[in-house]
Write an enzyme that holds these catalytic residues in place. Sequence first.
Site, PDB file in Angstrom:
ATOM      1  N   ASP A   1      -9.781   2.540  -3.105  1.00 35.90           N
ATOM      2  CA  ASP A   1      -8.673   2.368  -2.171  1.00 35.90           C
ATOM      3  C   ASP A   1      -7.708   3.544  -2.356  1.00 35.90           C
ATOM      4  O   ASP A   1      -8.114   4.689  -2.357  1.00 35.90           O
ATOM      5  CB  ASP A   1      -8.012   1.007  -2.388  1.00 35.90           C
ATOM      6  CG  ASP A   1      -7.316   0.477  -1.152  1.00 35.90           C
ATOM      7  OD1 ASP A   1      -6.665   1.267  -0.444  1.00 35.90           O
ATOM      8  OD2 ASP A   1      -7.392  -0.738  -0.883  1.00 35.90           O
TER       9      ASP A   1
ATOM     10  N   ASN B   1      -9.225   5.933   3.515  1.00 35.79           N
ATOM     11  CA  ASN B   1      -8.199   5.522   2.565  1.00 35.79           C
ATOM     12  C   ASN B   1      -7.873   6.632   1.576  1.00 35.79           C
ATOM     13  O   ASN B   1      -8.695   7.496   1.270  1.00 35.79           O
ATOM     14  CB  ASN B   1      -8.668   4.290   1.782  1.00 35.79           C
ATOM     15  CG  ASN B   1      -7.701   3.131   1.906  1.00 35.79           C
ATOM     16  OD1 ASN B   1      -6.498   3.314   1.862  1.00 35.79           O
ATOM     17  ND2 ASN B   1      -8.241   1.931   2.079  1.00 35.79           N
TER      18      ASN B   1
ATOM     19  N   GLU C   1       0.856  -1.195   0.000  1.00 38.32           N
ATOM     20  CA  GLU C   1       0.000   0.000   0.000  1.00 38.32           C
ATOM     21  C   GLU C   1       0.888   1.239   0.000  1.00 38.32           C
ATOM     22  O   GLU C   1       2.119   1.149   0.105  1.00 38.32           O
ATOM     23  CB  GLU C   1      -0.897  -0.053   1.256  1.00 38.32           C
ATOM     24  CG  GLU C   1      -1.766   1.152   1.536  1.00 38.32           C
ATOM     25  CD  GLU C   1      -2.904   1.299   0.565  1.00 38.32           C
ATOM     26  OE1 GLU C   1      -2.634   1.821  -0.523  1.00 38.32           O
ATOM     27  OE2 GLU C   1      -4.042   0.924   0.901  1.00 38.32           O
TER      28      GLU C   1
END
Length: 295
Positions: A205, A154, A21
């Site tokens: 996301d 997010n 991420e």
Amino acid sequence: MTSTAAVPASVVVDGAYELAEGGRWVDDRYVYVDILSGRLFELRDDNGPAAHQLARLDVPLGAVAPVGDRPGTWIAAAGTGIALLTADGALEWLDRPEDRTPVPSRMNDGVADPAGRFWAGSMAYDGTHGAGSLYRTDHDGTVVRVFDGLTIANGPAFTADGAIMYLADTAAGTIFRCRVDPVSGDLVGGPETFAQLRDGEGSPDGMTVDAEGCLWVAMWGAGAVRRYHPDGRLIHTVTVPAPHPTSVCLHPGDNRLLVTTARYGVTNPTATSGAVLSVPVPVRGTAACAWRGQR
């Protein structure tokens, strides 16, 4: 008019990451994390496909941003709060606001804005509805809760002038657009719904804004990345060979989209699940901003 492209994606790093991420371009390198293992990595263009581990923490690591005038130091959304991470792996905690929440929670994605503040979201480990918050870390190191009631906060992403912030609540399938006073960092009015995803479209996301002001969004569960015009129109979809893309980063020097992916939640993961992918695209990005602290 919208378009969909199945552009061949190449595997840049076959890391088998559980939950990669937070991909950002910092100076001359690509930096990203593996959240649940608390690891920070860098990948340089001149080093080939070998990613170098910069740090490993004993708490989850959601995202980092460089600290201005302090090479090798990062501001990190880690564990239950915000900390400075030095080159030797030590943490200097600024605040741990998620220690004061009613359910066990952790920090998630985060980014520095053009004015040098650091913004990061949080979520409950069990995904409790409304347990997540968005925090802003000011220049003096004060951590401010900007708003709460999110479930999985997010992908904060800013326009070049710092006046617009995009924020996703992944579980709700919602992308918000927030107007920000670049001088004070305060929100101007409440968050507006920029895009609302329907069932089956995936969940928003990690995000980034390109050099033309358009928003790119990793679509968890859909194996795709979407590009939105600033007026909210979906203008392009890129498919990727992994069901859970988690963050997107546009190379500032050439036309490459770097995508982190996850093995987490994938029943039969392949080599591209948990890898870092590269996809050719017709636009460039910008380098990550630094947190400009006074500490």
